[in-house]
Design an enzyme around this catalytic site. Structure first.
Site, PDB file in Angstrom:
ATOM      1  N   THR A  69       0.847  -1.198   0.000  1.00 49.67           N
ATOM      2  CA  THR A  69       0.000   0.000   0.000  1.00 49.67           C
ATOM      3  C   THR A  69       0.877   1.240   0.000  1.00 49.67           C
ATOM      4  O   THR A  69       1.867   1.331   0.734  1.00 49.67           O
ATOM      5  CB  THR A  69      -0.930   0.031   1.225  1.00 49.67           C
ATOM      6  OG1 THR A  69      -0.140   0.030   2.419  1.00 49.67           O
ATOM      7  CG2 THR A  69      -1.854  -1.170   1.229  1.00 49.67           C
TER       8      THR A  69
ATOM      9  N   GLY B  43       0.248  -2.560  11.250  1.00 48.28           N
ATOM     10  CA  GLY B  43      -0.284  -2.340  12.583  1.00 48.28           C
ATOM     11  C   GLY B  43      -1.793  -2.449  12.631  1.00 48.28           C
ATOM     12  O   GLY B  43      -2.442  -2.965  11.715  1.00 48.28           O
TER      13      GLY B  43
ATOM     14  N   GLY C 185      -3.989  -0.142  12.293  1.00 52.17           N
ATOM     15  CA  GLY C 185      -4.618   0.600  11.211  1.00 52.17           C
ATOM     16  C   GLY C 185      -4.677  -0.209   9.926  1.00 52.17           C
ATOM     17  O   GLY C 185      -5.691  -0.188   9.207  1.00 52.17           O
ATOM     18  N   THR C 186      -3.611  -0.933   9.615  1.00 44.54           N
ATOM     19  CA  THR C 186      -3.591  -1.779   8.422  1.00 44.54           C
ATOM     20  C   THR C 186      -4.619  -2.892   8.544  1.00 44.54           C
ATOM     21  O   THR C 186      -5.337  -3.207   7.590  1.00 44.54           O
ATOM     22  CB  THR C 186      -2.191  -2.376   8.204  1.00 44.54           C
ATOM     23  OG1 THR C 186      -1.239  -1.316   8.090  1.00 44.54           O
ATOM     24  CG2 THR C 186      -2.153  -3.219   6.942  1.00 44.54           C
TER      25      THR C 186
ATOM     26  N   GLU D  96      -7.092   5.873  13.312  1.00 43.22           N
ATOM     27  CA  GLU D  96      -7.728   6.859  12.430  1.00 43.22           C
ATOM     28  C   GLU D  96      -8.591   7.793  13.285  1.00 43.22           C
ATOM     29  O   GLU D  96      -9.662   7.402  13.754  1.00 43.22           O
ATOM     30  CB  GLU D  96      -8.600   6.160  11.395  1.00 43.22           C
ATOM     31  CG  GLU D  96      -9.323   7.095  10.435  1.00 43.22           C
ATOM     32  CD  GLU D  96      -8.400   7.685   9.382  1.00 43.22           C
ATOM     33  OE1 GLU D  96      -8.794   8.706   8.779  1.00 43.22           O
ATOM     34  OE2 GLU D  96      -7.301   7.143   9.166  1.00 43.22           O
TER      35      GLU D  96
END
Length: 309
Positions: free
Chosen positions: A39, A65, A67-68, A280
């Protein structure tokens, strides 16, 4: 018998990870068809998941992490197909905090994490669906607010590279003298609370922000949210927050926390507040957070503390 077909979606920050590269080669030598996608910008994960489904991939692995993990889980949750018609989800923890992996007992060693995926069948897990002032988000681990959220948002990326998860503790200690409570009202089918809070956790998983165990009893397959509110305190603030940051000292948490379990929770605030959805930050005055049961299938060790009985 057809060989397993996996697709690993790697956070672009971790492309130089030598252990992961060696682990990928090891799985290929065992006969696993394993391709890697990296990504680089917004929308990549969505595109890679769609591509994987089109190519008949069995398992999609988030390498990064929290978030991923949430980004890949969200792209699966967006799909119209039911969970059992989608590729299963795996995780190789490569983040700074790895809160979900820590609570779930997923090894941080890339080869061991890939071994877990190979050895243990996927099982249905829940996801959080968040409506924030009319905009929709998904979250795999914990939606958190208050002090912990501010620490996570303020922690410097360079500091995280040097200190890892300890960076959150350093940032948190530096903030102890300026904790302002956030005023809001929380509502579930059986629980109403209104006041000022310094920490809030709405968990599918148990911890966030580099080890803050806000939802110590949460599991990922019960169809329910674990909600923890830590009200504004007086002289106990520093000691309690210090215990939260270090994790494990649940006695301090239990003494001050308001807790409930529910299929959904609504949050109303006069001024915009920020919730951290697995890294996020999302700001809104009103949130409705629902637990969507069994939305994806994930490879987790059957003895994981995050699985219910």
């Amino acid at each position: 018998m057809r060989s397993p077909h996996w697709r690993l979606i790697l956070n672009g920050k971790s492309t130089g990870n030598v252990d992961l590269r060696e682990a990928v080669h090891a799985l290929r030598e065992r006969g696993v068809q394993l391709e890697v996608r990296v990504t680089w910008e917004d929308g990549d994960a969505e595109r890679y998941v769609a591509e994987a489904i089109e190519h008949g991939v069995d398992t999609i692995i988030a390498a990064g992490g929290d978030g991923t993990l949430s980004e890949v889980a969200e792209t699966l949750a967006h799909r119209p197909e039911p969970a059992d018609a989608l590729p299963s989800l795996g995780l190789v923890p490569l983040g700074t905090a790895n809160d979900f992996a820590t609570a779930a007992g997923i090894p941080v060693d890339p080869l061991e994490a890939l071994d877990l995926i190979e050895q243990h069948p996927a099982r249905p897990i829940d996801l959080l669906n968040i409506d924030a002032d009319g905009k929709r988000w998904w979250c795999a681990n914990v939606a958190s607010g208050g002090f912990g959220t501010e620490v996570t948002v303020e922690t410097d990326e360079g500091l995280k590279k040097v200190l890892g998860g300890l960076a959150y503790l350093v940032t948190g200690i530096s903030r102890l003298g300026r904790i302002d409570p956030i005023r809001a009202r929380l509502h579930t089918p059986d629980f109403d609370w209104e006041g000022g809070f310094i920490a809030l956790g709405i968990g599918n998983g148990r911890q966030a922000g580099g080890g803050q165990v806000l939802c110590p009893d949460a599991v990922i397959d019960d169809g329910l949210l674990d909600v923890t509110v830590i009200p504004e305190l007086t002289g106990e603030v520093a000691s309690t927050i210090g215990a939260l940051l270090k994790g494990g000292k649940q006695g301090a948490l239990e003494q001050v926390a308001e807790r409930t379990r529910a299929p959904w929770v609504e949050i109303h605030a006069e001024a915009p507040i920020t919730l951290n959805l697995d890294g996020e930050p999302v700001q809104a005055r009103q949130f409705r957070i629902e637990c969507v049961a069994s939305r994806v299938r994930m490879h987790v060790h059957p003895g994981s503390h995050l699985l219910g009985g």
